[in-house]
Enzyme design. Structure first.
Site, mmCIF file in Angstrom:
data_model
loop_
_atom_site.group_PDB
_atom_site.id
_atom_site.type_symbol
_atom_site.label_atom_id
_atom_site.label_comp_id
_atom_site.label_asym_id
_atom_site.label_seq_id
_atom_site.Cartn_x
_atom_site.Cartn_y
_atom_site.Cartn_z
ATOM 1 C CB CYS A 121 34.304 58.290 58.869
ATOM 2 S SG CYS A 121 35.758 59.246 59.384
ATOM 3 C CB CYS A 124 35.842 63.080 61.760
ATOM 4 S SG CYS A 124 36.973 62.583 60.436
ATOM 5 C CB SER A 125 31.808 62.998 59.053
ATOM 6 O OG SER A 125 32.320 64.318 58.937
ATOM 7 C CB CYS A 126 36.671 60.618 56.101
ATOM 8 S SG CYS A 126 37.928 61.447 57.104
#
Length: 217
Positions: A121, A124-126
């Site tokens: 991702c 961000c950190s999906c």
């Protein structure tokens, strides 16, 4: 790049400081901060420690990589489910009871000798929580998020994955709209194993695409 496979630096630091160094058995600074925050919230009566433990256990154990491993094992064992998973991952995964926030729009990617998929991702950190649980620290790091796109083979090598030159590497960018689950190649020598046994072979990192699986010994 930091990731769960790299333990050498910690070992070297402890050795250099001596086995009896005061800090060698203490948790890292982020862990201390988390513990301090947890203690403060509990002391103020804002958090029930039992409920917090249950939440963590739920995401780490029940709503975690074990769920994804069951999906992969079924795909390996059931050709009809595998086809459904590749066509409509959201519905196929939901049929096993794994659904919810961060897993509304899923896509399954199948690794093979010809193509290796890995997920990142970049913004961000999906991450697909219902099938993989809580994202690892390295997945959220800026180093992984940037280098996975620029130098995927180099990143894979740091995780111990060396692919033949003829194997195509595809990097998929997870977003708030779609999240991915990698179906790793089924190891040789697993014919005749039950779904439960196969699920034990599947790791979290293999479902992100930064690890390949070996035949059981």
């Amino acid at each position: 790049m930091p990731h769960d496979h790299d333990h050498d630096h910690d070992h070297d630091d402890h050795h250099a400081q001596g086995e009896d160094a005061p800090h060698s058995h203490l948790p890292s600074e982020p862990a201390l901060r988390v513990k301090a925050l947890e203690t403060l919230l509990v002391d103020k009566g804002l958090v029930d420690p039992a409920a917090l433990d249950e939440l963590i256990e739920t995401y780490e154990e029940r709503i975690g990589p074990r769920n994804g491993a069951r999906v992969v094992a079924k795909a390996w064992s059931d050709p009809a489910f595998r086809e459904w998973l590749l066509e409509d991952a959201t519905a196929a995964i939901a049929s096993l009871g794994f659904m919810g926030r961060q897993g509304e729009h899923m896509v399954a990617l199948e690794n093979s000798a010809e193509r290796h998929n890995m997920v990142v991702c970049t913004l961000c950190s999906c991450y697909p929580w219902p099938v993989l649980g809580i994202p690892p620290v390295w997945y959220k790091s800026e180093a992984y998020r940037s280098r996975a796109v620029i130098d995927p083979r180099g990143v894979l090598a740091e995780f111990g994955v060396a692919l033949p030159e003829e194997t195509e590497v595809r990097v998929w960018d997870s977003t708030a709209e779609v999240r991915y689950l990698v179906i790793p190649e089924r190891p040789e020598g697993t014919e005749g194993m039950s779904e439960e046994e196969l699920a034990e072979l599947v790791t979290r990192d293999s479902m992100i695409g930064v690890e390949t699986l070996e035949a059981p010994r």
